[in-house]
Enzyme design. Structure first.
Site, short mmCIF file in Angstrom:
data_model
loop_
_atom_site.label_atom_id
_atom_site.label_comp_id
_atom_site.label_asym_id
_atom_site.label_seq_id
_atom_site.Cartn_x
_atom_site.Cartn_y
_atom_site.Cartn_z
N SER A 33 0.85 -1.18 0.00
CA SER A 33 0.00 0.00 0.00
C SER A 33 0.89 1.24 0.00
O SER A 33 1.90 1.28 0.70
CB SER A 33 -0.90 -0.01 1.25
OG SER A 33 -1.71 1.14 1.29
N SER A 35 2.76 2.21 -2.40
CA SER A 35 3.97 2.04 -3.22
C SER A 35 3.87 2.83 -4.52
O SER A 35 4.90 3.12 -5.15
CB SER A 35 4.21 0.56 -3.53
OG SER A 35 3.13 0.01 -4.26
N GLY A 36 2.65 3.15 -4.94
CA GLY A 36 2.46 3.92 -6.17
C GLY A 36 1.74 3.17 -7.27
O GLY A 36 1.69 3.64 -8.41
N SER A 105 -2.17 -7.62 -3.88
CA SER A 105 -2.01 -9.05 -4.20
C SER A 105 -0.79 -9.62 -3.50
O SER A 105 0.20 -9.97 -4.13
CB SER A 105 -1.94 -9.28 -5.72
OG SER A 105 -1.11 -8.36 -6.38
#
Length: 202
Positions: A33, A35-36, A105
């Site tokens: 979350s 991270s872009g 994921s």
């Protein structure tokens, strides 16, 4: 599976490819979350559409407002979340669009199943590790989720109280603390061109 159903054939993939002058594939963005992933997915979708290419973005948060609104964040629900998205992204890829998915994921087995699903259908699957150090992701924390996870308000939060299994051999590895969003989108675009999935548009 129900036994009283019939698969209805339609245009073949090759027929659609010839008509649309474009190959289909799934670009699977995975990472922590913040991270872009979603930001890169948006930039890539815009880049492709501006070049008159067919693309559609499936976002981890947006999907939970509709298709996957019945799922939580247990390991079982996360598995089902990715199973459904794997099927949906395959349909977009089969339509000769570039399907762009941005989902944490976290489990390698789920991503491998998504890859296998595409492989069985003869469709290309491009796994992209959107990588950033945990401390950078926590500093960004646009939704305040890491703070809540550290405080124990959010349980089973990936990277804090739940695992994230990084890809072992992704097609691309992007460090978003070292590259801009635009650079990341351009790298993916050039990869798609070099792999002859799309034609270069000026």
């Amino acid at each position: 599976m129900a036994t009283n159903i019939t698969w209805h054939p339609n245009l073949t993939y090759d027929e659609r490819k010839e008509l649309r002058k474009q190959d289909g594939c799934t670009v699977w963005l995975t990472g922590l979350s913040a991270s872009g992933k979603s930001t890169i997915a948006c930039a890539l979708e815009q880049l492709l559409l501006q070049k008159n290419l067919s693309a559609y973005r499936l976002d981890g948060d947006n999907i939970r407002f509709g298709l996957n609104k019945d799922l939580g964040f247990s390991e079982k629900d996360r598995n089902e979340n990715i199973r459904r998205i794997s099927e949906v992204s395959k349909l977009f890829a089969d339509s000769c669009a570039v399907s762009i998915t941005s989902f944490i994921s976290p489990y390698r087995v789920d991503r491998d199943r998504a890859r296998d699903l595409h492989k069985e259908a003869g469709l290309k699957f491009i796994e992209i590790f959107v990588d950033v150090p945990l401390e950078v992701a926590e500093q960004r924390d646009p939704k305040g989720l890491y703070k809540k996870a550290r405080e124990g308000v959010i349980k089973e939060f990936t990277g804090i109280s739940a695992p994230y299994e990084a890809p072992k051999a992704p097609e691309l590895h992007l460090r978003t603390d070292q590259k801009t969003v635009e650079e990341c989108a351009a790298i993916i675009y050039e990869y798609l061109v070099n792999e002859k999935i799309i034609r270069k548009h000026l």
